[in-house]
Scaffold this motif. Sequence first.
Motif, PDB file in Angstrom:
ATOM      1  N   PRO A 164       0.812  -1.237   0.000  1.00 22.59           N
ATOM      2  CA  PRO A 164       0.000   0.000   0.000  1.00 22.59           C
ATOM      3  C   PRO A 164       0.835   1.273   0.000  1.00 22.59           C
ATOM      4  CG  PRO A 164       0.015  -0.998   2.181  1.00 22.59           C
ATOM      5  CD  PRO A 164       0.716  -1.966   1.271  1.00 22.59           C
ATOM      6  N   ASN A 165       2.120   1.195   0.405  1.00 23.32           N
ATOM      7  CA  ASN A 165       2.951   2.400   0.469  1.00 23.32           C
ATOM      8  C   ASN A 165       3.402   2.893  -0.905  1.00 23.32           C
ATOM      9  OD1 ASN A 165       2.775   2.333   3.277  1.00 23.32           O
ATOM     10  ND2 ASN A 165       4.582   1.006   3.457  1.00 23.32           N
ATOM     11  N   GLY A 166       3.439   2.012  -1.881  1.00 23.10           N
ATOM     12  CA  GLY A 166       3.820   2.417  -3.223  1.00 23.10           C
ATOM     13  C   GLY A 166       5.303   2.623  -3.429  1.00 23.10           C
ATOM     14  N   GLY A 167       6.167   2.071  -2.606  1.00 31.74           N
ATOM     15  CA  GLY A 167       7.601   2.236  -2.775  1.00 31.74           C
ATOM     16  C   GLY A 167       8.204   1.201  -3.707  1.00 31.74           C
ATOM     17  N   ILE A 168       9.517   1.296  -3.858  1.00 32.69           N
ATOM     18  CA  ILE A 168      10.218   0.336  -4.718  1.00 32.69           C
ATOM     19  C   ILE A 168      10.334  -1.018  -4.035  1.00 32.69           C
ATOM     20  CG2 ILE A 168      12.436  -0.144  -5.826  1.00 32.69           C
ATOM     21  CD1 ILE A 168      12.786   2.810  -6.288  1.00 32.69           C
ATOM     22  N   ASP A 169      10.671  -1.031  -2.785  1.00 31.04           N
ATOM     23  CA  ASP A 169      10.812  -2.276  -2.022  1.00 31.04           C
ATOM     24  C   ASP A 169       9.571  -2.492  -1.168  1.00 31.04           C
ATOM     25  OD1 ASP A 169      13.393  -2.783  -3.032  1.00 31.04           O
ATOM     26  OD2 ASP A 169      14.261  -1.384  -1.573  1.00 31.04           O
ATOM     27  N   PRO A 170       9.255  -3.784  -0.902  1.00 34.08           N
ATOM     28  CA  PRO A 170       9.951  -5.003  -1.334  1.00 34.08           C
ATOM     29  C   PRO A 170       9.496  -5.440  -2.718  1.00 34.08           C
ATOM     30  CG  PRO A 170       8.166  -5.575   0.117  1.00 34.08           C
ATOM     31  CD  PRO A 170       8.156  -4.067   0.042  1.00 34.08           C
ATOM     32  N   SER A 181       1.972   7.401  -5.897  1.00 35.28           N
ATOM     33  CA  SER A 181       1.168   6.593  -6.815  1.00 35.28           C
ATOM     34  C   SER A 181       1.986   5.990  -7.943  1.00 35.28           C
ATOM     35  CB  SER A 181       0.042   7.448  -7.406  1.00 35.28           C
ATOM     36  OG  SER A 181       0.592   8.586  -8.083  1.00 35.28           O
ATOM     37  N   PHE A 182       3.252   6.465  -8.128  1.00 33.54           N
ATOM     38  CA  PHE A 182       4.108   5.886  -9.162  1.00 33.54           C
ATOM     39  C   PHE A 182       4.528   4.463  -8.800  1.00 33.54           C
ATOM     40  CE2 PHE A 182       7.817   5.482 -11.939  1.00 33.54           C
ATOM     41  CZ  PHE A 182       7.346   6.069 -13.105  1.00 33.54           C
ATOM     42  N   GLY A 183       4.178   4.049  -7.594  1.00 32.63           N
ATOM     43  CA  GLY A 183       4.491   2.679  -7.206  1.00 32.63           C
ATOM     44  C   GLY A 183       3.812   1.647  -8.077  1.00 32.63           C
ATOM     45  N   GLU A 184       2.689   2.031  -8.768  1.00 31.86           N
ATOM     46  CA  GLU A 184       2.039   1.082  -9.667  1.00 31.86           C
ATOM     47  C   GLU A 184       2.958   0.710 -10.829  1.00 31.86           C
ATOM     48  OE1 GLU A 184      -2.211   1.194 -10.597  1.00 31.86           O
ATOM     49  OE2 GLU A 184      -2.248   3.135  -9.569  1.00 31.86           O
ATOM     50  N   VAL A 185       3.811   1.649 -11.232  1.00 34.60           N
ATOM     51  CA  VAL A 185       4.760   1.337 -12.311  1.00 34.60           C
ATOM     52  C   VAL A 185       5.767   0.285 -11.846  1.00 34.60           C
ATOM     53  CG1 VAL A 185       6.514   2.298 -13.840  1.00 34.60           C
ATOM     54  CG2 VAL A 185       4.466   3.629 -13.308  1.00 34.60           C
ATOM     55  N   TRP A 186       6.254   0.439 -10.616  1.00 33.68           N
ATOM     56  CA  TRP A 186       7.187  -0.574 -10.093  1.00 33.68           C
ATOM     57  C   TRP A 186       6.490  -1.923  -9.956  1.00 33.68           C
ATOM     58  CZ3 TRP A 186      10.759   2.266 -11.377  1.00 33.68           C
ATOM     59  CH2 TRP A 186      10.975   3.570 -10.920  1.00 33.68           C
ATOM     60  N   ASN A 187       5.219  -1.922  -9.525  1.00 35.52           N
ATOM     61  CA  ASN A 187       4.474  -3.185  -9.434  1.00 35.52           C
ATOM     62  C   ASN A 187       4.280  -3.809 -10.807  1.00 35.52           C
ATOM     63  OD1 ASN A 187       4.304  -2.679  -6.695  1.00 35.52           O
ATOM     64  ND2 ASN A 187       2.229  -1.816  -6.811  1.00 35.52           N
ATOM     65  N   LEU A 188       4.022  -2.956 -11.820  1.00 37.44           N
ATOM     66  CA  LEU A 188       3.861  -3.486 -13.171  1.00 37.44           C
ATOM     67  C   LEU A 188       5.163  -4.105 -13.682  1.00 37.44           C
ATOM     68  CD1 LEU A 188       2.213  -3.812 -15.784  1.00 37.44           C
ATOM     69  CD2 LEU A 188       2.931  -1.489 -16.422  1.00 37.44           C
TER      70      LEU A 188
END
Length: 641
Positions: free
Chosen positions: A28-34, A83-90
Amino acid sequence: MSSAGVSSVDSSTNAIRRLLDKAQEVKPNGGIDPALTAQDFEGGVEEIGKQNGVSNRDYAAIETACRNIFYALLASTSIEETSFGEVWNLLDLISILSDLEICEPSLLFWLVEELLDTQTIGGCRIVFDYLDSRRERITAKHFNKKSLIILRACNELLRRLSRAEDTVFCGRVFIFLFQSFPLGDRSSVNLRGEYHVENVTVYENLPPKAELKLEDDMEVDQKDEKAEPEHDGARNEAALAQANSALENPENAPKAVKFDADDEKAQEQPEDMDMLYPIFWSLQENFSTPTRLFDAANLETFQKGLSSTLVKFKGVQQDLQARGTSKLHDDGKRGVKRKRNGQEDELSSSFNPKYLTSRDLFGLEISDLAFRRHVLVQALILIDFLLSLTTKAKRKLEHTSNKSVLYTYTLSEDNAKWATSIRSEIATYLQQGPEGKFYYRMVDTVLSRDKNWVHWKAEGCPPIQRDPVSAADFSEAEKGTQKACANKRLRATPMGSLDLRFLSDSGDGDGIDKLKDSERYTIPTADSFRGPIAEDDFDIDMAKTGEEKQQASDARASKLWRALRVASKSKLNLFDKIDDGNNLQALFQPEEEESKDKTDVDGTEQTSDQPAKDSVLNGTSTEQKMVDENEVEAPPGTPAE
């Protein structure tokens, strides 16, 4: 990119969005890790694989769906936002799909390449934070299909970066490449041996100092000031020709070195700054294009220029040391340690990809230790290149296959001696100054490994990566290790041991009693060798071959030596009668005959000549002694005669 109503693309898009919603719940935090794993999606990844299959058409549908979602996220969010964390999730999801061979393996780096093109330098740093955290994972499988895209994206980013301002970021990019590509990969080998000839060093064309001092001739000065700037290459050549002419005719250059054939010390005087300036910067052309030195004229000019530069560096080093000593003496105890630490920090953090060539800065650059070391390391690299062209060094590369890095030019013996001597002088100079020995050891280690790298490249870059050990070989080696390290019980008769059962199993008694027999340790007499020596003499006379005669002679010599050794304790006076071991009768005669030979001194029997000597010394003779004895033994009343 639109799906254009394609059902497979729409179904893939919906499935990926559902997985991204699931990832949003996990992170939920939207970070790069983990990093996300396949278990975080609770089987949703496998359903996409079952739904689409593994054909190229399905690959295209998944790629189109991922690109549509990727472009939509880039257009609506900034890389600094949460919200850019969705890109890392993708990107994590695409990495999982590629590892499971559900989508194109290189799709992840295609999107990363486009992401780097859309971001500023600060945004690219964030992208590399993601790549550094996922490096081992995203390069573990299908690397051959990803390698070219990784190399292209990193090279494009390096072209955008400034080596002076973004030095650390450039290092991160290089480290990522080094850790991603195997050591034996040919992508950075430069198999054809091309040089960076576009790296041209431009420096100023200074007028001669003699013209600057002619105050009466104002027209010359005005003409120089109003002269139009020439081409960079022509200007450099004019300045270098002027400096070389000053070297050849030093009497025309004020404050330059005065060469005298009878005075060798005059040749070691440092050049004037104005004279050294074009000579020094002209060395850079040789550093960037070493093949120029195949010309004898260029090599001679390079030798003079490098020697003059080194002499100047030594003079500057001595001046700075003298100034530093006097300054420390004046300052006393004020901040000595702090200044030394500051100087070491400055040396360790100094980096200049390309130095400025202004004449006004030349004196300051020469006084900088990091600058001098940088130039001399360049000289070491070029000198090692020249030494690799000697006859002895080229003989080691005769069997290599890559002829593009092998040159027909051969360095002469005189030039090889010069290169060896100047390299020794540079090595001695680099070991001076703060942490000089550590610095030179580091440089020497790098150059030594570079020689191995060049040899590997000359052989055509054979594979140096070893295949992993198979499970069967590992199991067999493990069993052998355990067997070798296990505690072993000694056998009753270990291999190589002596069987001692004869000591107790002897038929006629105990074997130890036989060892205690006196004959084993009693010294024999000399007479006991009389018979064996006679037998050896008979064997020598009856020998039919030279080998048999030699064996009998060796046996006789051994017995004779032992007999003489035993007889030396009691019959040493008889050794002069033995003629080279032939007359042994005197050595073996009985003791009665020996004592008989010792008697009969002047017709009288006596065991020793000592009593006669005593009588003579006492002043009495033998007859007088006999008369005295008769007088003593005569009975009483007998008249004396």
